[in-house]
Design a protein around this motif. Structure first.
Motif, PDB file in Angstrom:
ATOM      1  N   ALA A 134       2.608   7.397   8.405  1.00  0.00           N
ATOM      2  CA  ALA A 134       3.338   6.503   7.507  1.00  0.00           C
ATOM      3  C   ALA A 134       2.776   5.079   7.587  1.00  0.00           C
ATOM      4  CB  ALA A 134       4.827   6.519   7.834  1.00  0.00           C
ATOM      5  N   ALA A 135       2.439   4.628   8.787  1.00  0.00           N
ATOM      6  CA  ALA A 135       1.871   3.290   8.962  1.00  0.00           C
ATOM      7  C   ALA A 135       0.481   3.194   8.336  1.00  0.00           C
ATOM      8  CB  ALA A 135       1.814   2.921  10.439  1.00  0.00           C
ATOM      9  N   GLN A 136      -0.332   4.252   8.501  1.00  0.00           N
ATOM     10  CA  GLN A 136      -1.656   4.263   7.865  1.00  0.00           C
ATOM     11  C   GLN A 136      -1.510   4.196   6.351  1.00  0.00           C
ATOM     12  OE1 GLN A 136      -3.386   7.901   9.313  1.00  0.00           O
ATOM     13  NE2 GLN A 136      -4.403   6.891  11.022  1.00  0.00           N
ATOM     14  N   ALA A 137      -0.603   4.991   5.812  1.00  0.00           N
ATOM     15  CA  ALA A 137      -0.377   4.987   4.372  1.00  0.00           C
ATOM     16  C   ALA A 137       0.090   3.612   3.909  1.00  0.00           C
ATOM     17  CB  ALA A 137       0.643   6.059   3.990  1.00  0.00           C
ATOM     18  N   ALA A 138       1.022   3.018   4.644  1.00  0.00           N
ATOM     19  CA  ALA A 138       1.532   1.698   4.270  1.00  0.00           C
ATOM     20  C   ALA A 138       0.421   0.651   4.294  1.00  0.00           C
ATOM     21  CB  ALA A 138       2.673   1.288   5.202  1.00  0.00           C
ATOM     22  N   GLY A 139      -0.406   0.677   5.321  1.00  0.00           N
ATOM     23  CA  GLY A 139      -1.512  -0.281   5.400  1.00  0.00           C
ATOM     24  C   GLY A 139      -2.483  -0.138   4.245  1.00  0.00           C
ATOM     25  N   LEU A 140      -2.835   1.100   3.935  1.00  0.00           N
ATOM     26  CA  LEU A 140      -3.738   1.334   2.810  1.00  0.00           C
ATOM     27  C   LEU A 140      -3.085   0.950   1.486  1.00  0.00           C
ATOM     28  CD1 LEU A 140      -5.349   4.723   3.891  1.00  0.00           C
ATOM     29  CD2 LEU A 140      -6.503   2.505   3.687  1.00  0.00           C
ATOM     30  N   LEU A 141      -1.782   1.190   1.362  1.00  0.00           N
ATOM     31  CA  LEU A 141      -1.084   0.819   0.131  1.00  0.00           C
ATOM     32  C   LEU A 141      -1.000  -0.691  -0.040  1.00  0.00           C
ATOM     33  CD1 LEU A 141       1.703   3.531  -0.056  1.00  0.00           C
ATOM     34  CD2 LEU A 141      -0.244   3.255  -1.603  1.00  0.00           C
ATOM     35  N   VAL A 142      -0.888  -1.432   1.049  1.00  0.00           N
ATOM     36  CA  VAL A 142      -0.925  -2.895   0.947  1.00  0.00           C
ATOM     37  C   VAL A 142      -2.273  -3.330   0.382  1.00  0.00           C
ATOM     38  CG1 VAL A 142      -0.988  -5.054   2.277  1.00  0.00           C
ATOM     39  CG2 VAL A 142       0.791  -3.356   2.740  1.00  0.00           C
ATOM     40  N   LEU A 143      -3.347  -2.816   0.950  1.00  0.00           N
ATOM     41  CA  LEU A 143      -4.686  -3.154   0.467  1.00  0.00           C
ATOM     42  C   LEU A 143      -4.861  -2.726  -0.990  1.00  0.00           C
ATOM     43  CD1 LEU A 143      -7.386  -4.374   1.276  1.00  0.00           C
ATOM     44  CD2 LEU A 143      -8.050  -2.140   2.158  1.00  0.00           C
ATOM     45  N   SER A 144      -4.436  -1.530  -1.305  1.00  0.00           N
ATOM     46  CA  SER A 144      -4.515  -1.019  -2.672  1.00  0.00           C
ATOM     47  C   SER A 144      -3.747  -1.918  -3.636  1.00  0.00           C
ATOM     48  CB  SER A 144      -3.955   0.405  -2.694  1.00  0.00           C
ATOM     49  OG  SER A 144      -3.537   0.793  -3.958  1.00  0.00           O
ATOM     50  N   ASN A 145      -2.570  -2.362  -3.229  1.00  0.00           N
ATOM     51  CA  ASN A 145      -1.751  -3.210  -4.089  1.00  0.00           C
ATOM     52  C   ASN A 145      -2.345  -4.590  -4.305  1.00  0.00           C
ATOM     53  OD1 ASN A 145       1.117  -2.469  -5.179  1.00  0.00           O
ATOM     54  ND2 ASN A 145       0.685  -1.154  -3.429  1.00  0.00           N
TER      55      ASN A 145
END
Length: 117
Positions: free
Chosen positions: A8-19
């Motif tokens: 979940a943390a990996q996904a959140a980190g990547l989603l921040v960058l993606s956003n």
């Protein structure tokens, strides 16, 4: 299914960058390319959005390994708001409004209800 916090943390980190890429692709042209034809802005935005998708797809796959689809979507929306507000205020020079707080409180409610079970 229990939530794997690492995934979940990996996904959140990547989603921040993606956003960050997504927000720049969607809105930066309003400031930086306003004197260019719309199709020039669209092509540049699509180029930026390519990087957003190259990050977002793996982020969603990692997140979906431990989160339900609704949980993943609400996490994405919270991250979107968390990226958009600083972008709007700092980069686009929009005024800070109390409405941002109300929107954040609504998102906190959404997080509560989607993750409570």
């Amino acid at each position: 299914m229990p939530i794997n916090l690492t995934a979940a943390a990996q996904a959140a980190g990547l989603l921040v960058l993606s956003n960050i890429f997504m927000t720049v692709a969607w809105y930066a042209h309003l400031k930086d390319l306003r004197d260019k034809a719309w199709y020039v802005a669209a092509l540049i935005s699509w180029g930026i959005a390519l990087f957003e998708y190259l990050i977002q797809v793996p982020a969603n796959r990692i997140g979906y390994s431990t989160l339900s689809l609704p949980q993943l979507k609400i996490m994405q929306e919270v991250i979107t708001l968390g990226v958009f507000v600083p972008f709007a205020v700092l980069y686009m020079k929009q005024p800070i409004k109390l409405d941002y707080l109300w929107a954040a409180l609504c998102m906190a409610g959404a997080v509560y209800f989607i993750f409570r079970s």
